[in-house]
Write a protein that holds these residues in place. Structure first.
Motif, PDB file in Angstrom:
ATOM      1  N   ASP A 266      19.837  66.025  -6.122  1.00  0.00           N
ATOM      2  CA  ASP A 266      20.579  67.063  -5.398  1.00  0.00           C
ATOM      3  C   ASP A 266      21.563  66.364  -4.474  1.00  0.00           C
ATOM      4  O   ASP A 266      21.261  66.044  -3.325  1.00  0.00           O
ATOM      5  CB  ASP A 266      19.603  67.942  -4.614  1.00  0.00           C
TER       6      ASP A 266
ATOM      7  N   VAL B 129      19.434  72.960  -4.414  1.00  0.00           N
ATOM      8  CA  VAL B 129      19.592  73.332  -5.829  1.00  0.00           C
ATOM      9  C   VAL B 129      19.932  72.069  -6.607  1.00  0.00           C
ATOM     10  O   VAL B 129      20.882  71.342  -6.262  1.00  0.00           O
ATOM     11  CB  VAL B 129      20.706  74.396  -6.011  1.00  0.00           C
TER      12      VAL B 129
ATOM     13  N   LEU C  49      21.730  72.445 -12.077  1.00  0.00           N
ATOM     14  CA  LEU C  49      21.797  73.901 -11.970  1.00  0.00           C
ATOM     15  C   LEU C  49      22.828  74.360 -10.935  1.00  0.00           C
ATOM     16  O   LEU C  49      23.058  75.566 -10.799  1.00  0.00           O
ATOM     17  CB  LEU C  49      20.403  74.448 -11.577  1.00  0.00           C
ATOM     18  N   ASP C  50      23.426  73.408 -10.213  1.00  0.00           N
ATOM     19  CA  ASP C  50      24.326  73.753  -9.109  1.00  0.00           C
ATOM     20  C   ASP C  50      25.714  74.114  -9.647  1.00  0.00           C
ATOM     21  O   ASP C  50      26.428  73.257 -10.207  1.00  0.00           O
ATOM     22  CB  ASP C  50      24.425  72.561  -8.145  1.00  0.00           C
TER      23      ASP C  50
ATOM     24  N   GLY D 257      20.691  81.049  -5.387  1.00  0.00           N
ATOM     25  CA  GLY D 257      19.965  80.291  -6.408  1.00  0.00           C
ATOM     26  C   GLY D 257      20.859  79.455  -7.285  1.00  0.00           C
ATOM     27  O   GLY D 257      20.383  78.510  -7.941  1.00  0.00           O
ATOM     28  N   ALA D 258      22.144  79.742  -7.344  1.00  0.00           N
ATOM     29  CA  ALA D 258      23.082  78.962  -8.149  1.00  0.00           C
ATOM     30  C   ALA D 258      23.769  77.878  -7.338  1.00  0.00           C
ATOM     31  O   ALA D 258      24.630  77.165  -7.856  1.00  0.00           O
ATOM     32  CB  ALA D 258      24.130  79.888  -8.773  1.00  0.00           C
ATOM     33  N   GLY D 259      23.448  77.747  -6.037  1.00  0.00           N
ATOM     34  CA  GLY D 259      24.040  76.718  -5.202  1.00  0.00           C
ATOM     35  C   GLY D 259      25.344  77.110  -4.554  1.00  0.00           C
ATOM     36  O   GLY D 259      26.030  76.261  -3.969  1.00  0.00           O
TER      37      GLY D 259
END
Length: 440
Positions: free
Chosen positions: A281, A287, A291-292, A305-307
């Motif tokens: 990260d 995140v 996935l970011d 949740g998606a950064g």
């Protein structure tokens, strides 16, 4: 007295709870090898008195044969519950003087009571095992207490002859048995039991003579107890005394568990190393990079949740309302000059000037106002409640007609229920006929 007897029942129930918890702490393998259920039979002497003091209704209390049986559940080596049943006879007369030399001049000369049944649930506590360094002992001392019910028929003898105290009816009374005893293990399945129980009766009719004070009776007995099942008896088992073999086995088990734990830790370390890339990260927003969707967010930014940064709504600013002394004076003048037509909700014209200043104040400072109408006790409760409500609404309607915001004015009628002065004088009733103004 019955309420006091009932208070003892929670003691038995508490004992059941403690015993159940303690039993749950015993290793399952050990409990499976131990006998926990047993039955007992006994016989002995019943006597209608107690050595603990109190009045004796008869000067010569005799000893008679008693017999009983019980079933017992052992929860731990120190605690059990026992269901006891006892039958027999109780006898006494006044053929002798009391030890003090007094003669009992009771109209009842003698009695004979048939104890048809005596059933009780008792908590039994083993005081200690004689040798704490032995896994099995042969002698125990114990104490017991409980509650139950006794049914009996007293037969009394008077100068006119012999008769049943309560006819053919069986008298039923609550009892509190308290006892001590000693138990000797003869074999793995048989014990010799010696015991003594004092039974406190919730009544003064056991001997057919009401002299004052509840009756009591003793039961001293000897008997045999038979442990059901196979294996050793839990009652004589001493969990404190561990043998060397048992301690060595426990250490070997602990060493095996530690080895398994070390192997699991090594496996977890390997997995963490393999997953380090997946958990990287770079911007530290919580995140993972894979996935970011918004990499490179500044430190401290709250993300979803998606950064990506979360949109925070603008703070709501609430204006603080301040009521000054000058504002309160305007309201106080309006209250002082407020007058209505007699028995009506019509505002008199002399009140308009001060009410106009209140309306201007509400418009200027956007205040809220609570109007509370009150009356004296002249007339019915329903009429006064309606009149107080109508007068408060009349004031609200006038203020609204002068431009005040109707949504910021609340009008309530309380009738004659909240007087501020006595209703016995004309001056007091005048004070109670009012509409209160509250700015906020």
């Amino acid at each position: 007295m019955k309420s006091q007897l009932f208070k003892s029942l929670p003691v038995v129930l508490a004992g059941l709870f403690v015993g159940s918890v303690a039993q749950a702490q015993e290793p399952a393998a050990t409990a499976a090898k131990l006998r926990t259920w047993s039955i007992g039979v006994n016989a002995g002497v019943l006597t209608p008195l107690s050595p603990l003091g109190g009045k004796n209704d008869f000067s010569n209390n005799k000893s008679s044969l008693g017999y009983g049986l019980y079933i017992k559940k052992q929860f731990t080596p120190y605690f059990s519950l026992r269901l006891d049943g006892v039958r027999g006879k109780l006898k006494g007369d006044n053929t002798e003087a009391y030890e003090s030399g007094l003669v009992n001049n009771s109209p009842v000369k003698a009695f004979s009571t048939e104890l048809e049944y005596s059933g009780s649930l008792n908590a039994v506590v083993n005081l200690f095992n004689i040798d704490m360094f032995k896994k099995e002992n042969v002698l125990q001392l114990y104490t017991s207490a409980g509650a139950g019910l006794a049914g009996y028929k007293p037969t009394i003898t008077t100068a006119s002859g012999t008769s049943l105290y309560a006819g053919d009816k069986t008298i039923k009374e609550l009892i509190i048995p308290v006892g001590v005893g000693a138990k000797f293990k003869i074999s793995d399945g048989i014990n010799f039991d010696l015991g003594w129980t004092i039974n406190f009766v919730d009544g003064d009719n056991l001997d057919g003579y009401n002299r004052g004070g509840n009756d009591k009776y003793n039961y001293a007995y000897a008997g045999l107890e038979f442990a059901l099942g196979t294996g050793k008896q839990l009652a004589f088992h001493n969990p404190v005394a561990l043998t060397y073999d048992e301690a060595l086995k426990a250490k070997q088990t602990a060493d095996g568990l530690k080895s398994d734990l070390d192997a699991q830790k090594a496996e977890n370390a390997k997995l963490r190393s393999e997953m380090s890339n997946l958990l990287a990260d770079a911007d530290g927003d919580g995140v993972a990079d894979k996935l970011d969707k918004c990499p490179g967010t500044p430190a401290g930014t709250v993300v979803d949740g998606a950064g990506c940064p979360l949109k925070v709504p603008a703070p709501q600013i609430t204006e603080k309302v301040i009521v000054t002394e000058a504002d309160r004076k305007v309201v106080a003048d309006a209250i002082k000059n407020l007058e209505f037509d007699l028995g009506k909700a019509t505002i008199r014209s002399k009140s308009y000037a001060t009410l106009n200043r209140v309306a201007a104040l509400l418009i200027e400072k956007n205040f809220s106002l609570k109007l509370a109408g009150h009356t004296d006790n002249t007339g019915s409760k329903e009429l006064n409640l309606r009149l107080s409500k109508d007068r408060a609404e009349s004031v609200k309607a006038y203020l609204v007609s002068q431009g005040a915001n109707a949504s910021r004015i609340e009008a309530t009628g309380y009738g004659m229920g909240q007087p501020i002065a006595t209703n016995k004088t004309a001056a007091g009733r005048q004070q109670n006929r009012r509409v209160e103004f509250t700015l906020y």
